[in-house]
Design a protein around this motif. Sequence first.
Motif, short mmCIF file in Angstrom:
data_model
loop_
_atom_site.label_atom_id
_atom_site.label_comp_id
_atom_site.label_asym_id
_atom_site.label_seq_id
_atom_site.Cartn_x
_atom_site.Cartn_y
_atom_site.Cartn_z
N ALA A 44 0.81 -1.23 0.15
CA ALA A 44 0.14 0.17 -0.17
C ALA A 44 0.95 1.25 -0.03
O ALA A 44 0.71 2.22 -0.64
N LEU A 45 2.02 1.32 0.61
CA LEU A 45 2.66 2.31 0.80
C LEU A 45 3.53 2.76 -0.53
O LEU A 45 3.65 3.85 -0.95
N GLY A 46 3.95 1.67 -1.00
CA GLY A 46 4.43 1.50 -2.25
C GLY A 46 3.72 1.98 -3.38
O GLY A 46 4.06 2.93 -4.28
N LYS A 47 2.51 1.56 -3.48
CA LYS A 47 1.58 2.15 -4.50
C LYS A 47 1.21 3.68 -4.23
O LYS A 47 1.28 4.49 -5.24
N ASP A 57 14.47 8.40 -6.22
CA ASP A 57 14.71 7.47 -5.54
C ASP A 57 13.64 6.73 -4.86
O ASP A 57 13.61 5.59 -4.59
N VAL A 58 12.99 7.62 -4.34
CA VAL A 58 11.90 6.89 -3.45
C VAL A 58 10.80 5.90 -4.26
O VAL A 58 10.30 4.99 -3.96
N LYS A 59 10.59 6.48 -5.53
CA LYS A 59 9.69 5.85 -6.50
C LYS A 59 10.24 4.67 -6.88
O LYS A 59 9.47 3.58 -6.76
N THR A 60 11.58 4.61 -7.12
CA THR A 60 12.18 3.37 -7.65
C THR A 60 11.97 2.47 -6.49
O THR A 60 11.82 1.03 -6.74
N MET A 65 9.44 -2.49 -3.50
CA MET A 65 8.49 -2.98 -2.33
C MET A 65 7.43 -3.62 -2.83
O MET A 65 7.09 -4.70 -2.50
N VAL A 66 6.72 -2.93 -3.69
CA VAL A 66 5.31 -3.47 -4.38
C VAL A 66 5.44 -4.81 -4.92
O VAL A 66 4.97 -5.95 -4.61
N ALA A 67 6.77 -5.07 -5.96
CA ALA A 67 6.73 -6.23 -6.53
C ALA A 67 7.50 -7.40 -5.53
O ALA A 67 6.77 -8.46 -5.62
#
Length: 165
Positions: A44-47, A57-60, A65-67
């Motif tokens: 959820a946090l990753g999305k 960097d945060v988006k990457t 984390m999502v994967a």
Amino acid sequence: MTRILTALLSLVLAGTAAAQAVKTTTADTDFVRRASSASLTQIALGKLAAEQASSKDVKTYAASMVADHTQANEALARLAGSKGVQIAVAPEPAQQQEIDRIKALDGAAFDRAYSDAVVRDHKQTTGLYQLEAEKGDDVEVRDYARSQLPLLKEHEKSAGSLPPF
């Protein structure tokens, strides 16, 4: 003689059934619930970060984390299902409050809150997995925890190296 053979056969069959019927303890079941909830939180946090983070960097990091946590939770769900154990269907209430708090932020404030949350959450999750890996009663659940520890430690290290915001 027939009674002795029958008794021996009964003992062998009972021993085989007992060896196959590995009981998942309350502690193992609690681990499964908490571990799956932790993964759901990271997903959820990753999305959220995919939508709201301003830092590349945060988006990457969030995408990985999502994967990774989706894959880990799918494996845990298969294992839990084979044991008749229910995984979490949502983050725990405290985790959901954290998600909701971070959701209200944007830009650098979001990036900072996300980074702080993933560092803290991964330290807790690594500890949870470490405990199960060392003391879990169910061999398969314990092996699952052991197999995930290197990746979780890498997540924790990577989270700690996100730039300060």
